[in-house]
Motif scaffolding. Structure first.
Motif, PDB file in Angstrom:
ATOM      1  N   UNK A  12       0.832  -1.202   0.000  1.00 48.89           N
ATOM      2  CA  UNK A  12       0.000   0.000   0.000  1.00 48.89           C
ATOM      3  C   UNK A  12       0.869   1.255   0.000  1.00 48.89           C
ATOM      4  N   UNK A  13       1.942   1.237   0.816  1.00 44.76           N
ATOM      5  CA  UNK A  13       2.820   2.404   0.917  1.00 44.76           C
ATOM      6  C   UNK A  13       3.505   2.689  -0.414  1.00 44.76           C
ATOM      7  N   UNK A  14       3.974   1.627  -1.072  1.00 46.14           N
ATOM      8  CA  UNK A  14       4.621   1.800  -2.384  1.00 46.14           C
ATOM      9  C   UNK A  14       3.635   2.404  -3.385  1.00 46.14           C
ATOM     10  N   UNK A  15       2.403   1.861  -3.390  1.00 43.39           N
ATOM     11  CA  UNK A  15       1.384   2.374  -4.307  1.00 43.39           C
ATOM     12  C   UNK A  15       1.075   3.841  -4.000  1.00 43.39           C
ATOM     13  N   UNK A  16       0.953   4.179  -2.699  1.00 42.68           N
ATOM     14  CA  UNK A  16       0.635   5.548  -2.295  1.00 42.68           C
ATOM     15  C   UNK A  16       1.725   6.514  -2.743  1.00 42.68           C
ATOM     16  N   UNK A  17       2.981   6.116  -2.576  1.00 45.12           N
ATOM     17  CA  UNK A  17       4.102   6.972  -2.979  1.00 45.12           C
ATOM     18  C   UNK A  17       4.097   7.187  -4.495  1.00 45.12           C
ATOM     19  N   UNK A  18       3.865   6.112  -5.242  1.00 44.90           N
ATOM     20  CA  UNK A  18       3.854   6.230  -6.708  1.00 44.90           C
ATOM     21  C   UNK A  18       2.731   7.157  -7.162  1.00 44.90           C
ATOM     22  N   UNK A  19       1.538   6.953  -6.588  1.00 42.50           N
ATOM     23  CA  UNK A  19       0.393   7.790  -6.978  1.00 42.50           C
ATOM     24  C   UNK A  19       0.642   9.248  -6.594  1.00 42.50           C
TER      25      UNK A  19
END
Length: 428
Positions: A12-19
């Motif tokens: 989730x954290x990786x996705x949040x950072x990318x977005x």
């Protein structure tokens, strides 16, 4: 459970950072383009007012001072520096606010009168700040919604994957113990997966060993009849002699043996692939078993084995008679091979199913061999030196499956084995 949550949170954290990074790039690009366009429009509008103070192709300085640049600054909502120079680059007007002119966004406009440049207006705006606080806050707010949905999808997929693993473990558990295991927690789930994988590894190792022996067994079974035929024919051809009737019968018997072996393999493959054609008719199962016992009577007498038949009267079934005959021939012959003194064959009807039990008093089957009894080319250590390729029980199971029936084995080492056959009375 803790490891799963950590893994989900990291994804989730990786996705949040990318977005968030993508949102920052998108919002900053839009703001940058809007900022430049707005500055162009405001600067051009302010310069347009200068044409009202031109007198005799010269800017009137007194009238120029009446034009209020603060209005432009309010409209731009930021500081501005304005400089007007003549054709000799002499400054004739200036207005400035405090900001670093090295980081400025410059607009230059010529003032034209009667097709001649009479002055140049230079307007400096502060350069656009890419990572300002407002942009970062907007990007974070924009990232929250897709990240929330991604978190929901992650959790749903994890639960779905967990249910799939539970089903796999359930199948592994029921396949090995015939017991249902429900309501596992995460630790039990992981442990059962490890156990199941270990059991599958052992099974694969055994199947590899079976596959390695398969070619050798098949070659051995074919070599004997082919050698007999070859030796007989070569001998008669060299001596220019005619085969006697007894020798022709012997060669024909060996050919029948090869043909049966090939047909068994073909039927096994067809049955396991679901392509076996069944010619079903009504017939008496009791009469069929009695006929098989007559065929095997001499073999049973040679071994001194008594066969006790306990079948209910009028056991009729709608099935392929030849294939059902092969099933019971294989199972009864197998029981005769491993029995010590007697075999009991029991049969009864329960509802729409027929149950037949073959009980022998042999040594039984060792526990570690139980899962492989019905595998093709598998032969127990006890029967490794006997004739046969280990196809009999595999063919029996496949032919029964083609009739939507089944066969199971129960055995205690040192006490004998019981094969339980289940067949539907009528099945189209």
């Amino acid at each position: 459970m803790k490891q799963v949550l950590i893994k989900l949170f990291s994804r989730f954290l990786i996705f949040f950072v990318i977005v968030t990074v993508l949102a920052l790039f998108l919002i900053s690009s839009l703001e940058y383009n809007w900022d430049r366009k707005n500055k162009d429009i405001l600067a051009a509008y302010w310069v347009q007012n200068l044409y009202g103070v031109i007198r005799n192709d010269v800017l009137d300085v007194k009238l120029l001072k009446l034009i209020n640049p603060e209005l432009l600054m309010q409209q731009a909502n930021q500081a501005i520096n304005i400089t007007i120079t003549d054709n000799n680059h002499n400054k004739i007007y200036s207005f400035s606010t405090i900001f670093d002119e090295h980081e400025s966004d410059i607009r230059s406009f010529p003032i034209i009168s009667n097709k001649m440049d009479i002055a140049t207006v230079t307007i400096r705006f502060p350069d656009y700040k890419w990572l300002n606080a407002a942009t970062v806050e907007l990007a974070l707010l924009f990232s929250c919604l897709p990240s929330f949905f991604y978190c929901v999808v992650l959790w749903y997929n994890n639960r779905k994957r967990q249910r799939s693993l539970l089903e796999i473990c359930y199948l592994l558990e029921t396949a090995s113990t015939n017991q249902k295991v429900l309501n596992w927690n995460s630790e039990e789930l992981i442990q059962n997966i490890k156990t199941g994988i270990s059991e599958l590894t052992v099974t694969l190792d055994n199947l590899k060993n079976i596959s390695k022996n398969m070619v050798a067994d098949f070659a051995h079974e074919l070599r004997t009849p082919i050698s007999i035929i070859r030796v007989k024919l070569e001998s008669r051809i060299e001596n220019q002699e005619i085969l006697s009737t007894e020798e022709m019968y012997l060669l024909l018997e060996e050919l029948y043996r090869i043909t049966k072996m090939i047909k068994d393999l073909q039927n096994l493959s067809l049955a396991e692939s679901g392509n076996l054609t069944l010619n079903k008719i009504w017939f008496s199962l009791q009469e069929l078993i009695e006929h098989i016992l007559e065929l095997l009577e001499a073999y049973a007498d040679d071994k001194g084995i008594e066969v006790v038949l306990k079948l209910e009267q009028h056991l009729s079934i709608y099935a392929d008679r030849d294939y059902i005959k092969q099933v019971f021939m294989n199972l009864i012959y197998n029981a005769l091979q491993h029995s010590s003194q007697s075999i009991i064959i029991e049969g009864r009807m329960e509802g729409a199913m027929i149950f037949v039990k073959l009980i022998d008093d042999g040594d039984g089957i060792e526990l570690e061999e139980m899962p492989y009894v019905f595998e093709r080319f598998y032969r127990s250590r006890e029967s490794n030196n006997s004739n046969g390729m280990g196809l009999g029980l595999a063919i029996a199971r496949s032919l029964l499956s083609a009739h939507t029936g089944s066969v199971e084995v129960e055995s205690i080492w040192g006490e004998g084995s019981t094969f339980i056959i289940k067949l539907p009375v009528f099945k189209e």
